[in-house]
Design an enzyme around this catalytic site. Structure first.
Site, PDB file in Angstrom:
ATOM      1  NE  ARG A  66      77.600  52.470 159.804  1.00 33.47           N
ATOM      2  CZ  ARG A  66      77.615  52.878 158.548  1.00 33.47           C
ATOM      3  NH1 ARG A  66      76.507  53.167 157.938  1.00 33.47           N
ATOM      4  NH2 ARG A  66      78.755  53.030 157.921  1.00 33.47           N
ATOM      5  CG  HIS A  67      77.185  47.133 158.180  1.00 34.12           C
ATOM      6  ND1 HIS A  67      77.937  48.115 158.748  1.00 34.12           N
ATOM      7  CD2 HIS A  67      76.974  47.491 156.889  1.00 34.12           C
ATOM      8  CE1 HIS A  67      78.188  49.053 157.829  1.00 34.12           C
ATOM      9  NE2 HIS A  67      77.614  48.693 156.702  1.00 34.12           N
ATOM     10  CD  GLU A 123      77.665  44.361 155.163  1.00 30.15           C
ATOM     11  OE1 GLU A 123      78.891  44.589 155.196  1.00 30.15           O
ATOM     12  OE2 GLU A 123      76.856  45.017 154.492  1.00 30.15           O
ATOM     13  CD  GLU A 128      73.989  54.548 153.249  1.00 28.27           C
ATOM     14  OE1 GLU A 128      75.226  54.683 153.184  1.00 28.27           O
ATOM     15  OE2 GLU A 128      73.376  53.623 152.693  1.00 28.27           O
ATOM     16  NE  ARG A 174      73.026  44.551 150.393  1.00 20.46           N
ATOM     17  CZ  ARG A 174      72.928  45.879 150.293  1.00 20.46           C
ATOM     18  NH1 ARG A 174      73.823  46.645 150.869  1.00 20.46           N
ATOM     19  NH2 ARG A 174      71.940  46.416 149.616  1.00 20.46           N
ATOM     20  CB  SER A 211      71.635  54.096 148.752  1.00 18.82           C
ATOM     21  OG  SER A 211      72.784  54.259 149.495  1.00 18.82           O
ATOM     22  NE  ARG A 260      72.487  50.626 158.161  1.00 23.60           N
ATOM     23  CZ  ARG A 260      73.469  50.845 157.313  1.00 23.60           C
ATOM     24  NH1 ARG A 260      73.554  51.998 156.668  1.00 23.60           N
ATOM     25  NH2 ARG A 260      74.381  49.922 157.107  1.00 23.60           N
TER      26      ARG A 260
HETATM   27  P1  ATP Z   1      75.556  50.623 151.965  1.00 26.31           P
HETATM   28  O1  ATP Z   1      76.572  49.541 151.992  1.00 26.31           O
HETATM   29  O2  ATP Z   1      74.227  50.130 151.981  1.00 26.31           O
HETATM   30  O3  ATP Z   1      75.824  51.730 150.994  1.00 26.31           O
HETATM   31  P2  ATP Z   1      76.605  51.380 154.352  1.00 26.31           P
HETATM   32  O4  ATP Z   1      76.120  52.175 155.461  1.00 26.31           O
HETATM   33  O5  ATP Z   1      77.084  49.998 154.611  1.00 26.31           O
HETATM   34  O6  ATP Z   1      75.464  51.315 153.338  1.00 26.31           O
HETATM   35  P3  ATP Z   1      78.892  51.920 152.774  1.00 26.31           P
HETATM   36  O7  ATP Z   1      78.846  52.812 151.602  1.00 26.31           O
HETATM   37  O8  ATP Z   1      79.090  50.459 152.589  1.00 26.31           O
HETATM   38  O9  ATP Z   1      77.627  52.264 153.615  1.00 26.31           O
HETATM   39  O10 ATP Z   1      79.966  52.418 153.772  1.00 26.31           O
HETATM   40  C1  ATP Z   1      79.950  53.709 154.291  1.00 26.31           C
HETATM   41  C2  ATP Z   1      80.986  53.751 155.379  1.00 26.31           C
HETATM   42  O11 ATP Z   1      80.597  52.888 156.441  1.00 26.31           O
HETATM   43  C3  ATP Z   1      82.343  53.249 154.936  1.00 26.31           C
HETATM   44  O12 ATP Z   1      83.131  54.279 154.423  1.00 26.31           O
HETATM   45  C4  ATP Z   1      82.924  52.716 156.211  1.00 26.31           C
HETATM   46  O13 ATP Z   1      83.502  53.731 156.967  1.00 26.31           O
HETATM   47  C5  ATP Z   1      81.722  52.243 156.961  1.00 26.31           C
HETATM   48  N1  ATP Z   1      81.562  50.825 156.815  1.00 26.31           N
HETATM   49  C6  ATP Z   1      80.849  50.185 155.881  1.00 26.31           C
HETATM   50  N2  ATP Z   1      80.892  48.878 156.023  1.00 26.31           N
HETATM   51  C7  ATP Z   1      81.624  48.676 157.105  1.00 26.31           C
HETATM   52  C8  ATP Z   1      82.048  47.521 157.770  1.00 26.31           C
HETATM   53  N3  ATP Z   1      81.650  46.304 157.381  1.00 26.31           N
HETATM   54  N4  ATP Z   1      82.824  47.674 158.852  1.00 26.31           N
HETATM   55  C9  ATP Z   1      83.194  48.888 159.271  1.00 26.31           C
HETATM   56  N5  ATP Z   1      82.825  50.024 158.679  1.00 26.31           N
HETATM   57  C10 ATP Z   1      82.077  49.927 157.618  1.00 26.31           C
HETATM   58  P1  AMO Z   2      72.337  50.254 149.728  1.00 24.22           P
HETATM   59  O1  AMO Z   2      73.297  49.158 149.524  1.00 24.22           O
HETATM   60  O2  AMO Z   2      72.895  51.571 150.156  1.00 24.22           O
HETATM   61  O3  AMO Z   2      71.526  50.542 148.398  1.00 24.22           O
HETATM   62  O4  AMO Z   2      71.222  49.797 150.759  1.00 24.22           O
HETATM   63  C1  AMO Z   2      70.088  50.579 151.020  1.00 24.22           C
HETATM   64  C2  AMO Z   2      69.904  50.766 152.507  1.00 24.22           C
HETATM   65  O5  AMO Z   2      69.843  49.528 153.162  1.00 24.22           O
HETATM   66  C3  AMO Z   2      70.424  49.624 154.453  1.00 24.22           C
HETATM   67  N1  AMO Z   2      71.543  48.680 154.577  1.00 24.22           N
HETATM   68  C4  AMO Z   2      71.727  47.865 155.613  1.00 24.22           C
HETATM   69  N2  AMO Z   2      71.051  47.685 156.758  1.00 24.22           N
HETATM   70  C5  AMO Z   2      71.494  46.753 157.614  1.00 24.22           C
HETATM   71  N3  AMO Z   2      72.570  45.968 157.395  1.00 24.22           N
HETATM   72  C6  AMO Z   2      73.281  46.095 156.252  1.00 24.22           C
HETATM   73  N4  AMO Z   2      74.310  45.290 156.037  1.00 24.22           N
HETATM   74  C7  AMO Z   2      72.887  47.086 155.302  1.00 24.22           C
HETATM   75  N5  AMO Z   2      73.339  47.469 154.102  1.00 24.22           N
HETATM   76  C8  AMO Z   2      72.521  48.439 153.683  1.00 24.22           C
HETATM   77  C9  AMO Z   2      70.880  51.046 154.617  1.00 24.22           C
HETATM   78  C10 AMO Z   2      71.050  51.500 153.206  1.00 24.22           C
HETATM   79  O6  AMO Z   2      70.901  52.882 153.091  1.00 24.22           O
HETATM   80  N6  AMO Z   2      69.894  49.087 145.514  1.00 24.22           N
HETATM   81  C11 AMO Z   2      70.309  50.185 146.357  1.00 24.22           C
HETATM   82  C12 AMO Z   2      69.163  51.106 146.697  1.00 24.22           C
HETATM   83  C13 AMO Z   2      68.644  51.888 145.542  1.00 24.22           C
HETATM   84  O7  AMO Z   2      69.456  52.602 144.910  1.00 24.22           O
HETATM   85  O8  AMO Z   2      67.460  51.793 145.240  1.00 24.22           O
HETATM   86  C14 AMO Z   2      70.916  49.604 147.630  1.00 24.22           C
HETATM   87  O9  AMO Z   2      70.755  48.454 147.962  1.00 24.22           O
HETATM   88  O10 AMO Z   2      69.823  51.731 155.281  1.00 24.22           O
END
Ligand code: ATP
Ligand code: AMO
Length: 488
Positions: free
Chosen positions: A246-247, A240, A411, A238, A414, A462
């Site tokens: 947490r990313h 990011e 989280e 990703r 997903s 995570r």
């Molecule tokens: P995923 O992207 O896998 O669904 P995630 O935990 O990154 O998991 P998002 O749905 O992207 O979840 O974001 C959930 C919340 O996390 C956002 O509403 C935002 O508040 C926060 N968030 C996500 N990405 C970032 C980022 N790069 N920087 C700061 N906050 C973030």
């Molecule tokens: P999603 O984008 O929510 O869903 O990612 C699934 C899970 O992966 C973890 N995650 C991360 N961990 C570390 N760094 C990141 N940048 C990051 N982004 C996500 C989280 C998140 O819950 N294809 C769908 C899944 C599905 O529906 O099967 C997907 O990728 O723990």
């Protein structure tokens, strides 16, 4: 002597036996010219070795050699097991080795970039030591990550990565026992699998390509290929662009996809049983590792129920709204006109929007207070905040057959039922701004008969971070990749 003995196995029953061990010189203490103590560490266990000049066996030259060893060098020691008169401090084993031979197998540099003793201390220990006027260096995260090979030698870090290994094996074992097939999907793909901007693009022999943001497309295609139930443990990329706790830009995805008969609850049932089994197994089999982590980074054991709590997104929103109203009544927070915003704590609630990080955290707290669990599923999310491949709810298409799973208000998973009707999938992809051409093979795979199916993706780092109550995902990634770091 021949046989090697593990440091862990050095016990009183071996008294007077000659043993041969290999380990790192963790501490070296010369005492005059005729004696030196060397503490040897192997796999987290330590033993004190005494090198003492003796007329026939040990020369003063050898004592000098031992005293000059550098910390973390690897040494072989042959000697006789003895039981000391007083208990030994600073070693896990309560026997001593009277050294007869000592070889340095690999010499570490005299000054290490990280002092491992300092790197292993908890915040409380650091504070105490500083107050006592001790000279110590607080090892910051960047230094740790720059010299990760040394940093991961601390007991807490050894614990973290053994726990991580256990999470992976518990995931695999559970799914194999439920007739899932382990698959391996490509990481070089033609188009983005999740949409959005977080894609690493590259040139694939003259064609545009990218690193897979998830195995989403190919795990679903495997279901179209009649595997019924599949899982994968693999890297996820990703791009990011912000620096959060947490990313990561590369993490390990634990992915599942399965046929369903009637309802996306069948997928949530797997999440439920899988994670309860995994948490039980961690608590039973990783006690020593959890303890090692807790010594440096104290945390409360995760509270979870035998059957995982499921709340709908609407129920979650309702809980947050009630909380907002109470805050408003007692004038705790500034609330905007619609009463939907907790300005000073940054919580925003939109009925068809996503929960922001603060709202997720707050809901985690409310759920813990009301239901006594820190692990729960939130399902039936608004369709607008889910990826294009998510199946809308049959009774109300503003919502979707999807879910997220939380540990301590953050989280970790997903998941969802997927759209398996190709024409509708095409329509959804286009509506979400995806270039349908780049995923035509994926969409076509639903044209030859596709069973209803669903699945989920878990972030390994995570899970470990939140199970152990750690504050940063970099602690649970062996060699983390984030927007500012691609080395070591
Ligand atoms: P995923 O992207 O896998 O669904 P995630 O935990 O990154 O998991 P998002 O749905 O992207 O979840 O974001 C959930 C919340 O996390 C956002 O509403 C935002 O508040 C926060 N968030 C996500 N990405 C970032 C980022 N790069 N920087 C700061 N906050 C973030
Ligand atoms: P999603 O984008 O929510 O869903 O990612 C699934 C899970 O992966 C973890 N995650 C991360 N961990 C570390 N760094 C990141 N940048 C990051 N982004 C996500 C989280 C998140 O819950 N294809 C769908 C899944 C599905 O529906 O099967 C997907 O990728 O723990």
């Amino acid at each position: 002597v021949g046989e090697w003995t593990r440091v862990e196995a050095l016990v009183a029953a071996l008294e007077n036996r000659t043993v041969l061990i290999r380990g790192r010189a963790q501490a070296i203490r010369p005492v005059g010219k005729k004696m030196a103590f060397v503490v040897i560490r192997e796999n987290g266990f330590t033993v004190q070795c005494l090198v003492q000049a003796q007329p026939d066996t040990v020369s003063t030259q050898m004592v000098k050699f031992a005293a000059a060893l550098s910390r973390e060098s690897i040494v072989d020691v042959e000697g006789i097991v003895s039981i000391p008169a007083a208990p030994i401090k600073g070693a896990t084993q309560q026997v001593e080795i009277q050294v007869r031979k000592l070889y340095c197998v690999s010499r570490a540099v005299p000054t290490l970039p990280i002092n491992l003793e300092d790197a292993a201390r908890s915040e409380v220990e650091i504070e105490k030591a500083l107050q006592a006027g001790e000279q110590l260096v607080r090892v910051n995260q960047d230094t740790r990550l720059n010299f990760r090979v040394l940093d991961v030698r601390t007991p807490a870090n050894q614990g973290i990565f053994r726990i991580q290994s256990h999470v992976g094996s518990a995931f695999r074992q559970f799914l194999l026992s439920e007739n899932f097939v382990e698959i391996h999907t490509p990481k070089l793909i033609a188009g983005s699998s999740e949409g959005g901007a977080s894609v690493f693009r590259l040139d694939y022999k003259g064609q545009p390509a990218c690193l897979a943001q998830s195995p989403q497309l190919h795990k679903q295609m495997s279901i179209c290929g009649d595997f019924g139930r599949v899982f994968e443990i693999g890297p996820v990329f990703r791009a990011e662009d912000s620096y959060t706790h947490r990313h990561l830009c590369e993490f390990t995805g634990l992915d599942v996809e399965m046929e369903i008969k009637k309802h996306y609850f069948e997928v949530m049932d797997i999440v439920d049983r899988l994670f309860v089994a995994m948490f039980d197994s961690l608590n039973q089999n990783c006690k020593k590792d959890l303890e090692a982590v807790g010594c440096q980074y104290p945390f409360e054991p995760l509270k979870y129920l035998r059957q995982t709590l499921r709340l709908t997104y609407e129920e979650g929103i309702q809980m947050l709204k009630v909380c907002l109203k109470i805050c408003k009544l007692i004038n705790l927070q500034v609330v905007d006109k619609k009463g939907d915003r907790m300005m000073d704590v940054g919580i925003e609630i939109e009925p068809f929007g996503d929960l922001n990080t603060e709202a997720e955290r707050k809901l985690g707290q409310l759920v813990l207070e009301k239901y006594g669990t820190e692990f729960y599923i939130l399902h039936r999310y608004p369709l607008a905040v889910r990826p294009f491949y998510t199946m809308p709810c049959y009774d109300n298409p503003a919502y979707s057959n999807s879910f997220d799973v939380f540990i301590r208000g953050e989280e970790i998973i997903s998941g969802a039922q997927r759209v398996h009707v190709p024409e509708f999938l095409e329509q959804r992809a286009a509506a979400c701004g995806i270039d349908v051409k780049t995923i035509s093979a994926y969409i076509d795979s639903f044209r030859y008969g596709a069973p209803p199916h669903g699945g989920f993706g878990v972030g390994l780092e995570r899970v470990v971070m939140l199970f152990c109550g750690l504050n940063n995902i970099r602690k649970t990634s062996l060699f983390p990749r984030d927007p500012l770091r691609i080395a070591p």
